[in-house]
Design a protein around this motif. Structure first.
Motif, PDB file in Angstrom:
ATOM      1  N   ILE A 149       0.965  -1.206   0.031  1.00 26.97           N
ATOM      2  CA  ILE A 149      -0.018  -0.014   0.091  1.00 26.97           C
ATOM      3  C   ILE A 149       0.936   1.294  -0.139  1.00 26.97           C
ATOM      4  N   VAL A 150       0.401   2.257  -0.917  1.00 27.21           N
ATOM      5  CA  VAL A 150       1.356   3.603  -0.692  1.00 27.21           C
ATOM      6  C   VAL A 150       0.113   4.839  -0.420  1.00 27.21           C
ATOM      7  N   PHE A 151       0.664   5.619  -0.264  1.00 24.60           N
ATOM      8  CA  PHE A 151      -0.131   6.952   0.099  1.00 24.60           C
ATOM      9  C   PHE A 151      -0.340   8.073  -1.435  1.00 24.60           C
ATOM     10  N   ARG A 152      -1.424   8.135  -1.689  1.00 30.17           N
ATOM     11  CA  ARG A 152      -1.492   8.801  -2.842  1.00 30.17           C
ATOM     12  C   ARG A 152      -0.815  10.175  -3.086  1.00 30.17           C
ATOM     13  N   ASP A 153      -0.907  10.861  -2.224  1.00 25.64           N
ATOM     14  CA  ASP A 153      -0.108  12.111  -2.255  1.00 25.64           C
ATOM     15  C   ASP A 153       1.310  12.137  -2.305  1.00 25.64           C
ATOM     16  N   GLU A 154       1.894  10.804  -1.843  1.00 30.01           N
ATOM     17  CA  GLU A 154       3.305  10.728  -2.033  1.00 30.01           C
ATOM     18  C   GLU A 154       3.819   9.898  -3.246  1.00 30.01           C
ATOM     19  N   ASN A 155       2.581   9.643  -4.140  1.00 27.63           N
ATOM     20  CA  ASN A 155       2.982   9.024  -5.400  1.00 27.63           C
ATOM     21  C   ASN A 155       2.010   9.824  -6.421  1.00 27.63           C
ATOM     22  N   LEU A 156       1.871  10.928  -6.783  1.00 29.14           N
ATOM     23  CA  LEU A 156       1.012  11.605  -7.750  1.00 29.14           C
ATOM     24  C   LEU A 156       1.630  10.896  -8.863  1.00 29.14           C
ATOM     25  N   GLU A 157       2.747  10.644  -9.504  1.00 29.19           N
ATOM     26  CA  GLU A 157       3.238  10.306 -10.545  1.00 29.19           C
ATOM     27  C   GLU A 157       2.343   8.799 -10.902  1.00 29.19           C
ATOM     28  N   LEU A 158       2.513   8.140 -10.067  1.00 33.29           N
ATOM     29  CA  LEU A 158       2.050   6.670 -10.196  1.00 33.29           C
ATOM     30  C   LEU A 158       0.327   7.016 -10.297  1.00 33.29           C
ATOM     31  N   MET A 159      -0.103   7.587  -9.521  1.00 32.37           N
ATOM     32  CA  MET A 159      -1.546   7.865  -9.390  1.00 32.37           C
ATOM     33  C   MET A 159      -2.266   8.586 -10.851  1.00 32.37           C
ATOM     34  N   HIS A 185      -1.058   7.791 -13.920  1.00 30.86           N
ATOM     35  CA  HIS A 185      -1.220   6.586 -14.590  1.00 30.86           C
ATOM     36  C   HIS A 185      -2.584   5.800 -14.755  1.00 30.86           C
ATOM     37  N   PHE A 186      -3.232   6.058 -13.363  1.00 28.42           N
ATOM     38  CA  PHE A 186      -4.264   5.433 -13.077  1.00 28.42           C
ATOM     39  C   PHE A 186      -5.756   6.186 -12.677  1.00 28.42           C
ATOM     40  N   LEU A 187      -5.790   7.301 -13.664  1.00 24.38           N
ATOM     41  CA  LEU A 187      -6.924   8.257 -13.246  1.00 24.38           C
ATOM     42  C   LEU A 187      -8.464   7.325 -13.592  1.00 24.38           C
ATOM     43  N   THR A 188      -9.647   7.974 -13.015  1.00 24.76           N
ATOM     44  CA  THR A 188     -10.717   7.716 -13.144  1.00 24.76           C
ATOM     45  C   THR A 188     -11.539   8.762 -13.536  1.00 24.76           C
ATOM     46  N   ASN A 189     -12.137   8.742 -14.843  1.00 28.62           N
ATOM     47  CA  ASN A 189     -12.631  10.062 -15.379  1.00 28.62           C
ATOM     48  C   ASN A 189     -11.748  11.231 -14.890  1.00 28.62           C
ATOM     49  N   LYS A 190     -10.440  11.250 -15.390  1.00 25.64           N
ATOM     50  CA  LYS A 190      -9.335  12.334 -15.300  1.00 25.64           C
ATOM     51  C   LYS A 190      -9.282  12.672 -13.983  1.00 25.64           C
ATOM     52  N   GLY A 191      -9.925  11.819 -12.870  1.00 29.17           N
ATOM     53  CA  GLY A 191      -9.680  12.454 -11.414  1.00 29.17           C
ATOM     54  C   GLY A 191      -8.936  11.409 -10.642  1.00 29.17           C
ATOM     55  N   ARG A 192      -8.253  11.699  -9.608  1.00 29.07           N
ATOM     56  CA  ARG A 192      -7.247  10.931  -8.757  1.00 29.07           C
ATOM     57  C   ARG A 192      -7.978  10.217  -7.660  1.00 29.07           C
ATOM     58  N   ALA A 193      -9.119   9.410  -8.108  1.00 27.79           N
ATOM     59  CA  ALA A 193      -9.991   8.776  -7.305  1.00 27.79           C
ATOM     60  C   ALA A 193      -9.251   7.738  -6.524  1.00 27.79           C
ATOM     61  N   ILE A 194      -9.484   7.280  -5.407  1.00 26.54           N
ATOM     62  CA  ILE A 194      -8.824   6.125  -4.481  1.00 26.54           C
ATOM     63  C   ILE A 194      -9.870   5.270  -3.831  1.00 26.54           C
ATOM     64  N   PRO A 195      -9.910   4.259  -3.455  1.00 26.35           N
ATOM     65  CA  PRO A 195      -8.521   3.322  -3.710  1.00 26.35           C
ATOM     66  C   PRO A 195      -8.352   2.883  -5.032  1.00 26.35           C
ATOM     67  N   LYS A 196      -7.074   2.617  -5.299  1.00 24.63           N
ATOM     68  CA  LYS A 196      -6.833   2.146  -6.949  1.00 24.63           C
ATOM     69  C   LYS A 196      -5.981   0.813  -6.642  1.00 24.63           C
ATOM     70  N   LEU A 197      -6.471  -0.310  -7.066  1.00 19.55           N
ATOM     71  CA  LEU A 197      -5.594  -1.537  -6.926  1.00 19.55           C
ATOM     72  C   LEU A 197      -4.735  -1.711  -8.340  1.00 19.55           C
TER      73      LEU A 197
END
Length: 208
Positions: free
Chosen positions: A110-120, A122-134
């Motif tokens: 598990i990682v925190f979104r705000d510490e891994n925005l570059e990764l996040m 790559h896996f947007l939902t409707n152009k948003g940083r929606a979590i959780p993302k598996l």
């Protein structure tokens, strides 16, 4: 993307480590993430209670436990989350139980979104940083095979229909969403994830 996955995995946490980090921050009156507010801390406190309950009560069905143990390949489940996220609080305990049931076939990180925005990003939902993302990763090749999230179909439909009718997502729909999770008892998420994992496992075997 490969570099951002490698970076995230290097800085990732086990489920117990994640729980401890969130709990320790709450003792300081803080939530995870870059933004700090009383509202987010309150959500984190609610989620702490939910996760404690689910850790004790959530069960993986015998059918799914058997299927998880029968996977031919080994995988990493990399989950992007934050302590204040209500959906994450409902889903992470299930991810943990499923990974345990797989008996070594699945490594949950598990990682925190705000510490891994570059990764996040790559896996947007409707152009948003929606979590959780598996993110499902082939352990042998370190390649990302698929991703899932931020919530199961029934919960997604509930949110979409409410927004279509009311135009906004308010506290009412947040309460209704938590009730949906309560009544579903993790059945939908287990079914969706198991179907995805069996398809991925089959594809790897067929391509060998």
């Amino acid at each position: 993307m490969i570099q951002s996955i490698a970076h995230a995995l290097f800085n990732s946490h086990s489920y117990p480590e994640y729980r401890k980090l969130v709990t320790d921050l709450l003792r300081e009156g803080k939530s995870t993430g870059n933004e700090q507010s009383e509202e987010l801390t309150n959500y984190s406190n609610l989620n702490e209670t939910r996760m404690n309950r689910l850790d004790k009560t959530m069960k993986i069905s015998d059918e799914y436990s058997s299927k998880l143990k029968s996977l031919n390949n080994e995988f990493i489940w990399l989950v992007i989350s934050e302590g204040w996220c209500g959906d994450a609080a409902q889903l992470l305990p299930i991810f943990d139980k499923m990974s345990q049931a797989a008996e070594g076939k699945i490594d949950l990180r598990i990682v925190f979104r705000d510490e891994n925005l570059e990764l996040m990003d790559h896996f947007l939902t409707n152009k948003g940083r929606a979590i959780p993302k598996l993110i499902v990763i082939n352990k042998e090749t370190s390649g990302a095979l698929a991703h899932w999230g931020p919530r199961p179909k029934g919960a997604t439909d509930l949110i979409l229909n409410y927004k279509k009718e009311h135009g906004v997502l308010d506290e009412t729909i947040k309460t209704e969403l938590q009730l949906w999770y309560l009544h579903d008892k993790g059945n939908t998420i287990q079914a969706e994830i198991m179907d995805m994992m069996q398809d991925l496992d089959r594809e790897i075997v067929e391509n060998e």
